[in-house]
Design a protein around this motif. Structure first.
Motif: not given
Length: 441
Positions: A149, A153, A36
């Motif tokens: 995030l 990921a 990410r």
């Protein structure tokens, strides 16, 4: 309040893969990768140099990434995450990420390692007045989004996992130097280590790189975000090998880059390291592990502090050296003493992975590797939180930056206690030390 000894071990969590019966199917070894973009979209305080105070980073020299590698080994899962950040996620972030990936994907083990770039964002600021809210709202918003995030990921990497092969290789390189000691010979940890992951057909999945040196090669006056030399290293490896690359920093507390003649700046240095990574990766022959497994332990500690953070004169001095909101967040974590976390992983019964939540000195890592006989052993600093410097006892006796109390407040011997515990863990997990045998606390 717990007694003030050298070391107070608060928590020890053990997760072991169950034994396999003879008629069980062959255990799986699957690996997946995802990433990410974690580059701040808005101006916010930068991490790494106190002299910047609260100056805002605005824009980026290159993209910052969170790169996740998830390993399915037998019935257990391990997530290894390389971050283009100055430190590992905060304790609160780490706890949240752990809970989410365990509940949603059954991932029991996670090591999230900051590269220690000094051109990353400040991730400590909180959604509380005086701690960031109202003054640095863009930073507070970024820090609220960052765990999401990282979770995304890791979960995507888990979904991408496919049958895989593994190789590990290392060599000593002269590309770091000890910036703290004046004693000769100056200790370093010269090991450059590579873990290569291919799929069952031999196609590349990812290259993991472990090396120790401060990413401080970008001009500190440049107020733009950058991954520094680890970013250029990863880019070069990915271009040359047509794969993914993640960087996991080592024990860089007392180590700076050591550039040879003619090599200047983060790009040239990163690409020089990348050449050696590519050479190691090409020469490493991957194979399916004979006995895929993940065994792990998490240890949490509370150490007495060498600095009295309850003294308002002390906190005022820190606030001038850095900036008030950041120090408020820092002091909040130090109200009982200096916390720390270590993670010990034994992968496939033959690879040791140890992570520590701070800036450990190179002798710590070097001694761990020398004393570990379970197989190749890697050390990751800045892992799952950041609790300042952990110098060696002899470094504290000598003094100097990284060893003196203002930046290494944990009680003398804290680093040794953490690494000794990790070494015992490796032998316990390998079955050569009984987990209930008496030991020094």
């Amino acid at each position: 309040m717990p007694p003030r000894g050298l070391l107070i071990a608060l928590l020890s969590l053990t997760t072991l893969s169950p034994a396999f019966a003879e008629d069980d199917p062959a255990p799986v070894f699957n690996v997946g990768f995802a990433k990410r973009d974690i580059t701040p979209a808005k101006p916010m305080p930068m991490w790494g140099y106190g002299a910047r105070h609260a100056l805002l980073g605005d824009g980026a020299l290159d993209t910052l990434y969170a790169k996740a590698l998830v390993i399915h080994a037998g019935p257990a899962k391990l997530a290894l995450v390389g971050l283009d950040l100055g430190r590992g996620p905060t304790r609160a972030m780490t706890d949240r990420i752990r809970a989410e990936i365990a509940a949603r994907a059954g991932i029991e083990h996670v090591l999230m390692v900051g590269s220690h770039t000094h051109h990353g964002p400040c991730i400590e600021l909180l959604d509380r007045p005086g701690y960031g809210k109202g003054t640095f709202d863009d930073a507070v918003a970024y820090n609220r989004q960052l765990p999401e995030l990282l979770i995304a990921a890791i979960l995507e990497a888990d979904k991408n996992a496919r049958p895989a092969r593994l190789a590990i290789a290392s060599k000593d390189v002269p590309f770091n130097r000890n910036r703290q000691t004046k004693r000769e010979p100056k200790t370093t940890d010269p090991m450059l280590a590579v873990m290569r992951f291919d799929d069952a057909a031999g196609q590349p999945i990812a290259i993991l790189v472990n090396f120790a040196a401060h990413p401080v090669m970008t001009d500190g006056a440049t107020l733009k975000f950058s991954a520094d030399f680890p970013g250029y290293l990863q880019q070069k490896v990915e271009a040359d090998l047509a794969t993914n690359c993640l960087f996991l920093q080592g024990a860089a507390g007392d180590l700076s880059p050591n550039s040879p003649e003619g090599i200047r700046g983060p790009q040239a240095f990163g690409e020089l390291l990348a050449q050696h990574v590519v050479e190691l990766a090409k020469g490493a022959e991957t194979k399916v592990p004979a006995k895929p497994s993940v065994k792990g332990k998490v240890d949490r500690y509370l150490f007495p502090s060498r600095i009295d953070f309850t003294n308002p004169v002390v906190t005022a001095g820190y606030s001038v050296a850095f900036f008030p909101e950041l120090i408020q967040c820092f002091v909040l974590e130090m109200d009982q003493g200096v916390t720390a976390e270590s993670n010990t992983i034994l992968l496939n019964g033959e690879i040791g992975l140890v992570g520590g939540s701070g800036e450990f000195f190179s002798s710590h890592s070097r001694r761990l590797k020398e004393r570990s006989h379970v197989g190749p052993t890697l050390f990751f600093g800045y892992c799952n939180d950041h609790n300042m410097y952990f110098p060696t006892i002899e470094a504290i006796a000598e003094g100097g930056y990284g060893a003196d109390p203002p930046v290494s407040p944990a009680a003398i011997g804290a680093g040794e206690a953490i690494l000794n515990r990790a070494l015992i863990n490796l032998y316990e997990l390998s079955g050569t030390i009984h987990p209930e045998a008496p030991r020094v606390k």
